[in-house]
Enzyme design. Sequence first.
Site, short mmCIF file in Angstrom:
data_model
loop_
_atom_site.label_atom_id
_atom_site.label_comp_id
_atom_site.label_asym_id
_atom_site.label_seq_id
_atom_site.Cartn_x
_atom_site.Cartn_y
_atom_site.Cartn_z
N TYR A 1 0.77 -1.18 -0.05
CA TYR A 1 0.06 -0.05 -0.09
C TYR A 1 0.86 1.26 -0.06
O TYR A 1 0.87 2.15 -0.96
CB TYR A 1 -0.82 -0.06 1.35
CG TYR A 1 -2.07 1.18 1.30
CD1 TYR A 1 -1.54 2.38 1.88
CD2 TYR A 1 -3.12 0.83 0.84
CE1 TYR A 1 -2.32 3.40 1.94
CE2 TYR A 1 -3.83 2.22 0.95
CZ TYR A 1 -3.62 3.21 1.43
OH TYR A 1 -4.54 4.41 1.47
N LYS B 1 -25.15 4.94 21.02
CA LYS B 1 -24.96 6.44 21.19
C LYS B 1 -23.43 6.75 21.43
O LYS B 1 -23.05 6.78 22.53
CB LYS B 1 -25.68 7.21 22.34
CG LYS B 1 -25.63 8.80 21.89
CD LYS B 1 -26.80 9.31 22.78
CE LYS B 1 -26.89 10.94 22.60
NZ LYS B 1 -25.51 11.59 22.61
N1 LIG Z 1 -24.21 9.85 18.78
C1 LIG Z 1 -24.86 9.02 18.10
O1 LIG Z 1 -24.48 7.69 17.92
C2 LIG Z 1 -26.14 9.18 17.39
C3 LIG Z 1 -26.78 8.38 16.88
N2 LIG Z 1 -26.51 6.96 16.94
N3 LIG Z 1 -28.18 8.77 16.33
C4 LIG Z 1 -28.54 9.74 16.27
O2 LIG Z 1 -29.63 10.35 15.91
C5 LIG Z 1 -30.16 11.28 15.83
C6 LIG Z 1 -29.48 12.55 15.07
C7 LIG Z 1 -30.72 13.31 14.10
C8 LIG Z 1 -31.77 12.61 14.79
C9 LIG Z 1 -31.68 11.48 15.57
N4 LIG Z 1 -27.79 11.02 16.92
C10 LIG Z 1 -26.61 10.62 17.47
O3 LIG Z 1 -26.07 11.58 18.06
C11 LIG Z 1 -26.60 13.01 18.53
C12 LIG Z 1 -26.17 13.88 17.51
C13 LIG Z 1 -26.21 15.33 18.17
C14 LIG Z 1 -26.51 15.05 19.47
C15 LIG Z 1 -26.35 13.35 19.75
O4 LIG Z 1 -24.96 13.48 20.18
#
Ligand SMILES: NC(=O)c1c(N)nc(OC2CCCC2)nc1O[C@@H]1CCC[C@@H]1O
Length: 322
Positions: free
Chosen positions: A34, A111
């Site tokens: 690579y 999350k």
């Molecule tokens: N941090 C995450 O893994 C995560 C996720 N897996 N999925 C979402 O879906 C939300 C975003 C838009 C509507 C639903 N948000 C996440 O993080 C949010 C982004 C902004 C505040 C939270 O950290």
Amino acid sequence: MTIEERINELRDKLNHHNYMYYVLDRPEIPDYEYDMMMRELIKLEEEHPEFKTPDSPTQRIGGEPIKEFEPFTHVVVMQSLANAFTEGELRDFDRRVRSSVGDVEYVVELKIDGLSVELIYENGIFTIGSTRGDGYVGENVTNNLKTIKSIPLRLKDNLNLIVRGEVFMPRASFEKLNEERELNGESLFANPRNAAAGSLRQLNPKITAKRDLDIFVFNLQRIEGVELKTHVEALEFLKEQGFKVSPHLKKCKNIDEVIEDINYIRTIRDSLPYDTDGAVVKVNDLEKREILGSTVKDPRWAIAFKYPAERQKTKVKDIIVQ
Ligand SMILES: NC(=O)c1c(N)nc(OC2CCCC2)nc1O[C@@H]1CCC[C@@H]1O
């Protein structure tokens, strides 16, 4: 083969092997091979800059430092999430959803505790990437995002789409970075989230390139010319296009299964190689999401569940952010 053909061949080969190594974790060639191809491409592009393309893997090395970040107004507002701290609050969320759109399937995701970014692709090429900022205006950090090896510079198809994801720093990389900083007498990052934010908001992309950042893409914000019915379909589609999508995606028939999965995540999350600050519960059907809509700042079709230990961390983080 002309010089241009050789440059294009090296670009496509290197982008493919980058995908295999950083997205699928399934390298097909030794690092040495690579590196030799990358060295040849760097040399050819220096000699023939007219053949350099925006999806060239040489962009992942990081260009020159900039003075400041350009503000960037998001095409699609980057919403945040309401929080639930107890099972009861999850059931209240479920009751609100069902009173509006009837029975729904949910998806539970980890999350990821990083920072939220928006990635814009035009004709399949990564063109602009930005931080969330206040949800309306963030910072243009495109060149720094290009150094994240799991962000595709070109999609499988020539599509116009916008995705959201969470940039994070694996815990082991965070600990190694703080050890180095301690040896150099530099200030330490408080946690992987702050280290990821500090590394992405670096004015020198060559420093960002060294910080071992990674990303999970979690929402398709917009796409032209493709009809998708559910969130699971959308994430499957994004995986096919070359994105790294959050690995734990559980489709749940009802809120009881959601609670079961949230309890399961509680048992595995400390063993994950990256920090999570809870779980996210989303309505799977995209049409029902449209009907549910959003409040001023949060979608009514999603909610974050914070584990009890999170409460303390969430408070501390909010204080710092404020
Ligand atoms: N941090 C995450 O893994 C995560 C996720 N897996 N999925 C979402 O879906 C939300 C975003 C838009 C509507 C639903 N948000 C996440 O993080 C949010 C982004 C902004 C505040 C939270 O950290």
